[in-house]
Design an enzyme around this catalytic site. Structure first.
Site, mmCIF file in Angstrom:
data_model
loop_
_atom_site.group_PDB
_atom_site.id
_atom_site.type_symbol
_atom_site.label_atom_id
_atom_site.label_comp_id
_atom_site.label_asym_id
_atom_site.label_seq_id
_atom_site.Cartn_x
_atom_site.Cartn_y
_atom_site.Cartn_z
ATOM 1 N N GLU A 60 5.477 5.687 13.040
ATOM 2 C CA GLU A 60 4.349 5.560 12.004
ATOM 3 C C GLU A 60 4.500 6.778 11.246
ATOM 4 O O GLU A 60 3.515 7.268 10.549
ATOM 5 C CB GLU A 60 2.988 5.369 12.503
ATOM 6 C CG GLU A 60 2.761 3.910 13.193
ATOM 7 C CD GLU A 60 2.781 2.761 12.208
ATOM 8 O OE1 GLU A 60 3.353 2.938 10.835
ATOM 9 O OE2 GLU A 60 2.746 1.672 12.596
ATOM 10 N N HIS A 79 -4.286 7.274 14.499
ATOM 11 C CA HIS A 79 -4.007 5.820 14.285
ATOM 12 C C HIS A 79 -4.229 5.310 15.832
ATOM 13 O O HIS A 79 -3.436 5.646 16.918
ATOM 14 C CB HIS A 79 -2.652 5.544 13.858
ATOM 15 C CG HIS A 79 -2.142 4.169 14.109
ATOM 16 N ND1 HIS A 79 -3.009 3.052 13.905
ATOM 17 C CD2 HIS A 79 -1.127 3.423 14.602
ATOM 18 C CE1 HIS A 79 -2.549 1.994 14.193
ATOM 19 N NE2 HIS A 79 -1.107 2.219 14.642
ATOM 20 N N HIS A 134 -5.263 1.764 18.718
ATOM 21 C CA HIS A 134 -5.084 0.232 18.775
ATOM 22 C C HIS A 134 -6.405 -0.128 19.457
ATOM 23 O O HIS A 134 -6.604 -0.776 20.426
ATOM 24 C CB HIS A 134 -4.070 -0.160 19.583
ATOM 25 C CG HIS A 134 -2.821 0.011 18.541
ATOM 26 N ND1 HIS A 134 -1.683 -0.474 19.288
ATOM 27 C CD2 HIS A 134 -2.386 0.364 17.493
ATOM 28 C CE1 HIS A 134 -0.586 -0.526 18.373
ATOM 29 N NE2 HIS A 134 -1.217 0.413 17.298
ATOM 30 N N HIS A 141 -3.971 -5.099 13.565
ATOM 31 C CA HIS A 141 -2.982 -4.019 14.136
ATOM 32 C C HIS A 141 -3.808 -2.838 14.894
ATOM 33 O O HIS A 141 -3.697 -2.401 16.147
ATOM 34 C CB HIS A 141 -2.393 -3.204 13.017
ATOM 35 C CG HIS A 141 -1.272 -2.352 13.348
ATOM 36 N ND1 HIS A 141 -0.159 -1.949 12.207
ATOM 37 C CD2 HIS A 141 -1.242 -1.187 14.246
ATOM 38 C CE1 HIS A 141 0.464 -0.973 13.045
ATOM 39 N NE2 HIS A 141 -0.258 -0.709 14.095
#
Length: 224
Positions: free
Chosen positions: A78, A99, A101, A161
């Site tokens: 990413e 980022h 999850h 996501h």
């Protein structure tokens, strides 16, 4: 690519942030990534690293074009997402990207197009949180979609996501990621008994004005 570390403290701070987020359950195994900018370089977690066990050696330093300048591992898939955010945002306002999850935020990304302002603390993030449309991980399309969703915000959800949170420094980015997950869990709990009630624009403005009058969120001496 250098063989000695000129950015050890920066790499160590990214590793520490990764371990903190993993400890809160927001980063699971190798899923998720963290970055921090210092001048013209960015330290970012490497791909395939178990983030709850990350060390400085598991963090790579790249320039703003993505070229590796320090570290032996390949950076996260990413990377384009992180660099896109860090290149476009004013450095004094955004120098770190998280980022995750995280389970509650990811759950909401399956059903919502936007997380409305359900608690006044959400205003720290800029208001309602948009859900970027789904694209395969690590693609330019995903990076662009997330960048659009973040316009004027310090966080966004990513459809099917996860979530992304920003901060002026790593500590703030981590706090904002934790706040996103708390808000998502709050919404999920409320939705089990009814339709969550959102704060309208007037209520949000009332909170902002009141917070400014009080100096909310800052320490102050006791009144005598």
């Amino acid at each position: 690519m250098t063989t000695t570390s000129h950015h050890h403290d920066l790499r160590a701070s990214v590793a520490e942030a990764s371990r903190t987020l993993a400890g809160h359950g927001l980063l699971i195994g190798t899923a998720g990534n963290v970055s921090a900018r210092a001048g013209d370089v960015v330290a970012v977690t490497a791909t395939g690293v178990v983030l709850g066990e990350a060390t400085a050696d598991d963090v790579i330093v790249v320039d703003l074009g993505g070229a590796v300048v320090e570290g032996a591992l390949a950076p996260t898939s990413e990377l384009a997402l992180h660099l896109g955010v860090l290149r476009s945002a004013p450095a004094e306002k955004v120098s770190a990207v998280v980022h995750t999850h995280a389970p509650s935020a990811t759950a909401l990304s399956l059903v919502l197009d936007e997380l409305p302002v359900v608690h006044y603390q959400q205003l720290v993030l800029g208001g309602s949180l948009r859900v970027a449309p789904f694209h395969a991980f690590g693609t330019p399309d995903l990076a662009a979609a997330v960048g659009t969703a973040l316009d004027g915000r310090l966080a966004a959800l990513m459809a099917n996501h996860g979530a992304v949170a920003l901060g002026a420094d790593l500590r703030t980015a981590v706090e904002n990621a934790l706040l996103v997950e708390w808000l998502a869990e709050l919404y999920l709990r409320a939705a089990t008994v009814g339709t969550p009630r959102a704060l309208d624009a007037a209520q949000q403005q009332e909170v902002v004005a009141h917070a400014m009058r009080l100096g909310y969120g800052t320490t102050k001496p006791v009144s005598v």
